[in-house]
Design a protein around this motif. Structure first.
Motif, mmCIF file in Angstrom:
data_model
loop_
_atom_site.group_PDB
_atom_site.id
_atom_site.type_symbol
_atom_site.label_atom_id
_atom_site.label_comp_id
_atom_site.label_asym_id
_atom_site.label_seq_id
_atom_site.Cartn_x
_atom_site.Cartn_y
_atom_site.Cartn_z
ATOM 1 N N GLU A 49 -3.214 7.165 0.326
ATOM 2 C CA GLU A 49 -3.164 6.214 -0.884
ATOM 3 C C GLU A 49 -1.838 6.239 -1.408
ATOM 4 O OE1 GLU A 49 -5.537 8.523 -3.560
ATOM 5 O OE2 GLU A 49 -6.718 9.220 -2.008
ATOM 6 N N TRP A 50 -1.543 4.920 -1.890
ATOM 7 C CA TRP A 50 -0.230 4.621 -2.721
ATOM 8 C C TRP A 50 -0.383 4.788 -4.187
ATOM 9 C CZ3 TRP A 50 0.688 0.753 -6.291
ATOM 10 C CH2 TRP A 50 2.306 0.614 -6.542
ATOM 11 N N ASP A 102 0.636 0.823 4.009
ATOM 12 C CA ASP A 102 -0.136 -0.052 4.644
ATOM 13 C C ASP A 102 0.151 -0.207 5.845
ATOM 14 O OD1 ASP A 102 -0.589 -1.203 1.945
ATOM 15 O OD2 ASP A 102 1.150 -2.689 1.751
ATOM 16 N N GLN A 103 1.472 0.328 6.491
ATOM 17 C CA GLN A 103 1.380 0.468 8.033
ATOM 18 C C GLN A 103 0.502 1.366 8.472
ATOM 19 O OE1 GLN A 103 5.734 0.706 8.498
ATOM 20 N NE2 GLN A 103 5.949 -1.488 8.610
ATOM 21 N N PHE A 104 0.534 2.573 7.872
ATOM 22 C CA PHE A 104 -0.363 3.710 8.562
ATOM 23 C C PHE A 104 -1.893 3.199 8.183
ATOM 24 C CE2 PHE A 104 -3.196 7.447 7.897
ATOM 25 C CZ PHE A 104 -2.703 8.183 8.685
ATOM 26 N N SER A 141 -0.922 -3.529 7.306
ATOM 27 C CA SER A 141 0.309 -4.349 7.889
ATOM 28 C C SER A 141 0.879 -3.646 9.082
ATOM 29 C CB SER A 141 1.600 -4.545 6.890
ATOM 30 O OG SER A 141 1.940 -3.227 6.554
ATOM 31 N N ARG A 142 1.682 -4.521 9.863
ATOM 32 C CA ARG A 142 2.058 -4.238 11.266
ATOM 33 C C ARG A 142 3.715 -3.834 11.085
ATOM 34 N NH1 ARG A 142 0.445 -8.126 15.762
ATOM 35 N NH2 ARG A 142 1.200 -6.352 17.192
ATOM 36 N N ASP A 152 4.456 7.253 -2.459
ATOM 37 C CA ASP A 152 4.912 5.906 -3.349
ATOM 38 C C ASP A 152 5.521 5.001 -2.663
ATOM 39 O OD1 ASP A 152 7.423 7.082 -2.513
ATOM 40 O OD2 ASP A 152 7.942 7.587 -4.725
ATOM 41 N N SER A 153 5.540 5.063 -1.143
ATOM 42 C CA SER A 153 6.033 4.010 -0.438
ATOM 43 C C SER A 153 4.321 3.123 -0.103
ATOM 44 C CB SER A 153 6.610 4.372 0.925
ATOM 45 O OG SER A 153 6.834 3.561 1.872
#
Length: 206
Positions: free
Chosen positions: A178-179, A131-133, A137-138, A125-126
C-alpha cells in the motif's frame, strides 16, 4: 551492512516456575494482525544517483489492537557505499528488509502448524516502489539496479503466501503493498521510521 534490532517487550519474571512457563507456552496464542511500514533515504537526500553513497533503511512493525497501531519492533539498516545509491534504491531496500522481517515473524513455530500471524499489511510512501512491486509499472533499463531487490521481494512474497494463518494466507497472492503519502502518515509513526533511518546512517536523532 549493519542491522540494529530494537524489540520492546516485557522480560519474563524469574519467580515463575517451569510448569507455569510450560503451561503458558502450551496455550494457543491469539492471532496477530501486523502493519509493517517501511522507508529509506540516501545520505544527503538530494536528487540524482551517486556512484557510491551511504543509505539508511527504516522498518517499523505495528500490531493492530482494536484498529490502533501499537509499536512492536523497529529495524535500522545501514547500507554503506552502495553503488548507484538513490532514494528509490533505499526505498527498495527498505521494502526488502520489511518483507524479510515479516517472513521471520510469520514462520510457523511448528512446521506443520499455522503461522502465529493472521495477516500482514505493508505500507510505504514510495509510489514508484509500490507500483513496481505490485506490477502496475515495470522497472526500466535505466534502473536495472532495482531488479535484484524486486526478485528478492517477490521470492519473499511467495514464501509469505505459503504461510497459512487462521483465516487463510498471511499475505495473499493478490495482496498489494500500500502507498500512503508522507503527509498522511501519523506523526508518531513517521518519527519512529525516520529515527530508524537516521540511526542507520549515523545522523543525529530528534
Amino acid at each position: 551492512l549493519v542491522l540494529l534490532l530494537l524489540r520492546p517487550g516485557e522480560a519474563s519474571h524469574p519467580g515463575h516456575s517451569d510448569s507455569e512457563s510450560e503451561s503458558a507456552s502450551a496455550r494457543p496464542a491469539d492471532p496477530v494482525d501486523l502493519v509493517i511500514r517501511f522507508d529509506g533515504a540516501r545520505r544527503g537526500n538530494g536528487r540524482g544517483a551517486k556512484a557510491e553513497e551511504d543509505m539508511g533503511v527504516g522498518v517499523a512493525v505495528f500490531r493492530l489492537v482494536e484498529s490502533a497501531e501499537v509499536p512492536v519492533l523497529s529495524v535500522s539498516v545501514a547500507v554503506l557505499k552502495a553503488v548507484r545509491a538513490s532514494n528509490n534504491l533505499a526505498e527498495w531496500s527498505s521494502l526488502s528488509v520489511g518483507l524479510l522481517v515479516a517472513w521471520i515473524l510469520a514462520r510457523p513455530r511448528d512446521p506443520a502448524g499455522p503461522s502465529p500471524i493472521r495477516s500482514i499489511r505493508f505500507v510505504g510512501d514510495s509510489a514508484l516502489v509500490s507500483d513496481q512491486f505490485n506490477g502496475d509499472s515495470r522497472i526500466g533499463p535505466d534502473h536495472s539496479e532495482f531488479q535484484p531487490f524486486q526478485d528478492f521481494a517477490q521470492e519473499l512474497r511467495a514464501r509469505l503466501c505459503a504461510f497459512s494463518g487462521c483465516q487463510g494466507p498471511v499475505f495473499g497472492a493478490q495482496a498489494r503493498v500500500e502507498w500512503e503519502s508522507r503527509e498522511s502518515i501519523a506523526l508518531r509513526m513517521q518519527r519512529l521510521i525516520r529515527r530508524c533511518i537516521r540511526n542507520a546512517i549515523g545522523l543525529p536523532t530528534f
